[in-house]
Write a protein that holds these residues in place. Structure first.
Motif, PDB file in Angstrom:
ATOM      1  N   THR A   1     -40.414 -65.739 -62.138  1.00 39.93           N
ATOM      2  CA  THR A   1     -39.989 -65.330 -60.799  1.00 39.93           C
ATOM      3  C   THR A   1     -40.569 -66.249 -59.730  1.00 39.93           C
ATOM      4  O   THR A   1     -39.890 -66.603 -58.761  1.00 39.93           O
ATOM      5  CB  THR A   1     -40.430 -63.882 -60.528  1.00 39.93           C
ATOM      6  OG1 THR A   1     -39.797 -63.019 -61.483  1.00 39.93           O
ATOM      7  CG2 THR A   1     -40.057 -63.449 -59.122  1.00 39.93           C
TER       8      THR A   1
ATOM      9  N   LEU B   1     -31.545 -54.081 -60.549  1.00 39.03           N
ATOM     10  CA  LEU B   1     -30.310 -53.989 -59.764  1.00 39.03           C
ATOM     11  C   LEU B   1     -30.604 -53.855 -58.272  1.00 39.03           C
ATOM     12  O   LEU B   1     -29.814 -53.267 -57.518  1.00 39.03           O
ATOM     13  CB  LEU B   1     -29.448 -52.805 -60.240  1.00 39.03           C
ATOM     14  CG  LEU B   1     -29.038 -52.822 -61.727  1.00 39.03           C
ATOM     15  CD1 LEU B   1     -28.210 -51.598 -62.056  1.00 39.03           C
ATOM     16  CD2 LEU B   1     -28.285 -54.089 -62.077  1.00 39.03           C
TER      17      LEU B   1
ATOM     18  N   ALA C   1     -31.567 -56.691 -56.340  1.00 40.30           N
ATOM     19  CA  ALA C   1     -31.573 -58.047 -55.790  1.00 40.30           C
ATOM     20  C   ALA C   1     -33.001 -58.589 -55.689  1.00 40.30           C
ATOM     21  O   ALA C   1     -33.814 -58.345 -56.577  1.00 40.30           O
ATOM     22  CB  ALA C   1     -30.856 -58.080 -54.437  1.00 40.30           C
TER      23      ALA C   1
ATOM     24  N   TRP D   1     -29.323 -57.658 -65.509  1.00 40.74           N
ATOM     25  CA  TRP D   1     -29.833 -57.597 -64.131  1.00 40.74           C
ATOM     26  C   TRP D   1     -30.786 -56.425 -63.940  1.00 40.74           C
ATOM     27  O   TRP D   1     -31.682 -56.487 -63.094  1.00 40.74           O
ATOM     28  CB  TRP D   1     -28.670 -57.538 -63.138  1.00 40.74           C
ATOM     29  CG  TRP D   1     -27.930 -58.828 -63.056  1.00 40.74           C
ATOM     30  CD1 TRP D   1     -26.647 -59.080 -63.443  1.00 40.74           C
ATOM     31  CD2 TRP D   1     -28.453 -60.075 -62.592  1.00 40.74           C
ATOM     32  NE1 TRP D   1     -26.332 -60.398 -63.252  1.00 40.74           N
ATOM     33  CE2 TRP D   1     -27.423 -61.038 -62.732  1.00 40.74           C
ATOM     34  CE3 TRP D   1     -29.682 -60.486 -62.092  1.00 40.74           C
ATOM     35  CZ2 TRP D   1     -27.592 -62.372 -62.372  1.00 40.74           C
ATOM     36  CZ3 TRP D   1     -29.857 -61.815 -61.730  1.00 40.74           C
ATOM     37  CH2 TRP D   1     -28.817 -62.740 -61.865  1.00 40.74           C
TER      38      TRP D   1
ATOM     39  N   SER E   1     -24.225 -57.545 -68.830  1.00 40.21           N
ATOM     40  CA  SER E   1     -24.598 -58.069 -67.510  1.00 40.21           C
ATOM     41  C   SER E   1     -25.381 -57.027 -66.707  1.00 40.21           C
ATOM     42  O   SER E   1     -26.343 -57.372 -66.008  1.00 40.21           O
ATOM     43  CB  SER E   1     -23.354 -58.513 -66.743  1.00 40.21           C
ATOM     44  OG  SER E   1     -22.453 -57.434 -66.573  1.00 40.21           O
ATOM     45  N   THR E   2     -24.996 -55.746 -66.824  1.00 45.17           N
ATOM     46  CA  THR E   2     -25.734 -54.698 -66.104  1.00 45.17           C
ATOM     47  C   THR E   2     -27.165 -54.594 -66.600  1.00 45.17           C
ATOM     48  O   THR E   2     -28.114 -54.536 -65.806  1.00 45.17           O
ATOM     49  CB  THR E   2     -25.025 -53.340 -66.259  1.00 45.17           C
ATOM     50  OG1 THR E   2     -23.709 -53.429 -65.698  1.00 45.17           O
ATOM     51  CG2 THR E   2     -25.803 -52.241 -65.540  1.00 45.17           C
TER      52      THR E   2
ATOM     53  N   LYS F   1     -36.527 -58.050 -57.908  1.00 45.31           N
ATOM     54  CA  LYS F   1     -37.068 -59.188 -58.654  1.00 45.31           C
ATOM     55  C   LYS F   1     -38.568 -59.329 -58.433  1.00 45.31           C
ATOM     56  O   LYS F   1     -39.341 -59.496 -59.396  1.00 45.31           O
ATOM     57  CB  LYS F   1     -36.346 -60.467 -58.219  1.00 45.31           C
ATOM     58  CG  LYS F   1     -36.851 -61.730 -58.900  1.00 45.31           C
ATOM     59  CD  LYS F   1     -36.010 -62.938 -58.498  1.00 45.31           C
ATOM     60  CE  LYS F   1     -36.226 -63.314 -57.043  1.00 45.31           C
ATOM     61  NZ  LYS F   1     -35.527 -64.571 -56.688  1.00 45.31           N
TER      62      LYS F   1
ATOM     63  N   ARG G   1     -33.889 -57.921 -65.049  1.00 44.51           N
ATOM     64  CA  ARG G   1     -34.359 -58.977 -64.147  1.00 44.51           C
ATOM     65  C   ARG G   1     -34.847 -58.433 -62.819  1.00 44.51           C
ATOM     66  O   ARG G   1     -35.901 -58.841 -62.323  1.00 44.51           O
ATOM     67  CB  ARG G   1     -33.221 -59.978 -63.908  1.00 44.51           C
ATOM     68  CG  ARG G   1     -33.617 -61.198 -63.067  1.00 44.51           C
ATOM     69  CD  ARG G   1     -34.485 -62.120 -63.861  1.00 44.51           C
ATOM     70  NE  ARG G   1     -34.893 -63.271 -63.065  1.00 44.51           N
ATOM     71  CZ  ARG G   1     -36.027 -63.336 -62.367  1.00 44.51           C
ATOM     72  NH1 ARG G   1     -36.868 -62.320 -62.363  1.00 44.51           N
ATOM     73  NH2 ARG G   1     -36.336 -64.419 -61.692  1.00 44.51           N
ATOM     74  N   ASN G   2     -34.064 -57.525 -62.201  1.00 42.03           N
ATOM     75  CA  ASN G   2     -34.435 -57.102 -60.842  1.00 42.03           C
ATOM     76  C   ASN G   2     -34.139 -55.632 -60.553  1.00 42.03           C
ATOM     77  O   ASN G   2     -34.067 -55.236 -59.382  1.00 42.03           O
ATOM     78  CB  ASN G   2     -33.723 -57.984 -59.806  1.00 42.03           C
ATOM     79  CG  ASN G   2     -32.210 -57.921 -59.914  1.00 42.03           C
ATOM     80  OD1 ASN G   2     -31.648 -56.983 -60.477  1.00 42.03           O
ATOM     81  ND2 ASN G   2     -31.527 -58.922 -59.381  1.00 42.03           N
TER      82      ASN G   2
END
Length: 362
Positions: free
Chosen positions: A198, A123, A125, A117, A113-114, A129, A120-121
């Motif tokens: 995105t 970390l 938010a 994310w 999960s770390t 992103k 993705r972004n």
């Protein structure tokens, strides 16, 4: 020549600036791709045994009663020979008798999960992103510029130069160029699709497919067997592979009807799986729409491939292996270019100090 110089500046300097963000995205992407392939190769000790339509209806009835929060049921296929019940952040794998085999929860996989994310972004938010999206778009442009610059002075492929023979800058640059020739286009696709994922809210609305004014057969209300039978009869040669509930309407102040879609594979060799779907109203038994991927306008077909091209969802394992390899080669290419560019930055001031006239020459 001014244009070429500007493109070289763009490729070198902007490439160096976005290297850090790209290395983070690519490294985590390689990890996620490897984990995806490992997951796909784990058949949970099951052999593929297809379920009949009646057995699929029984499975839906029992699983939706057992797991009310469940949103998707996937039936056994040759590439995943087990039943899967999925809900937000959780997947339960079952055999054909609906005995649980394993439970996978996103929250209980801290490393995965770390890194997800982080990919993705970063970390960060929403800020991360959007930073990731624009860095990806810029990286795609840098890849195309590099391919153009090579094309202007191309002298053919030098396969032996793909792997560097030493740590000298000349060898690293040749290796960077050769790798770039091979992966520039697929890397550009990964970058562009990441940007589009995105900003999907800005373009998906323009590519929606109008629902044709067609009369569909009516099934029995709140009867899984009747509704799945109707769906299968519409496309008898296709394989019914999953059923997914649709979320309630935003701002609904009363219970919404249960709407769901049935997804099909047209044949075993289909590239984009689960691309054909039929929508139902479970409470009334009405078939709301039915559309195959091949019948969509070209723009909608392309839009359907945006996320699959980026992360391999509903694509064959061979494609996941391809994009993971591209990301791995891109990592090596970026590391070599960053080292070469850093050496140039360090050496130029040293030369200028020894001979100020070199400032203009460099």
């Amino acid at each position: 020549m001014k244009m070429v110089s500007a493109l070289k500046w763009f490729h070198n300097w902007l490439g160096f600036v976005v290297t850090l963000t790209l290395l983070v995205a690519l490294t985590t992407g390689v990890y996620l791709g490897i984990m995806d392939m490992i997951k796909r190769l784990d058949h949970q000790g099951q052999q593929f045994v297809p379920l009949t339509t009646a057995e699929k209806a029984v499975a839906l009835t029992e699983l939706f009663a057992r797991y009310p929060e469940m949103t998707t049921v996937r039936f056994p296929t040759e590439y995943s020979p087990f039943v899967q019940a999925s809900m937000r952040g959780k997947t339960i794998t079952l055999d054909n008798q609906l005995t649980p085999l394993s439970i996978s929860e996103f929250s209980q996989r801290p490393l995965y999960s770390t890194l997800f994310w982080l990919h993705r972004n970063f970390l960060l938010a929403d800020v991360g992103k959007y930073l990731n999206a624009w860095a990806s778009l810029l990286a795609g442009a840098i890849s195309l510029v590099g391919l153009y610059l090579w094309w202007r002075v191309r002298k053919g492929f030098r396969l032996r130069q793909t792997l560097p023979t030493n740590t000298r800058s000349s060898s690293l640059v040749k290796s960077h160029t050769q790798m770039g020739i091979f992966i520039a286009l697929p890397l550009c696709v990964l970058c562009l699709t990441g940007f589009l994922i995105t900003y999907k809210s800005l373009w998906t609305g323009y590519l929606t497919t109008p629902t044709p004014n067609t009369s569909y057969p009516l099934s029995q209300a709140r009867d899984w067997h009747s509704q799945l039978t109707t769906a299968q009869a519409l496309w008898p040669q296709a394989t019914l592979v999953s059923v997914s509930k649709q979320g309630p309407a935003n701002g609904a102040d009363k219970p919404s009807p249960m709407l769901y879609n049935v997804k099909f594979d047209q044949d075993a060799d289909v590239w984009l799986r689960q691309a054909d779907r039929i929508n139902f109203n479970f409470d009334t038994g009405a078939m709301l729409s039915a559309q195959r991927h091949e019948d969509k306008p070209l723009s909608a077909q392309i839009a359907s491939f945006v996320r699959p091209l980026h992360d391999g969802i509903n694509m064959p394992t061979s494609y996941v292996a391809l994009i993971t390899t591209v990301a791995l080669l891109a990592m090596a290419m970026l590391l070599m270019s960053a080292l070469t560019f850093y050496r140039r930055l360090v050496r130029q001031p040293a030369k200028a100090t020894r001979n100020p006239a070199n400032i203009i020459a460099n």
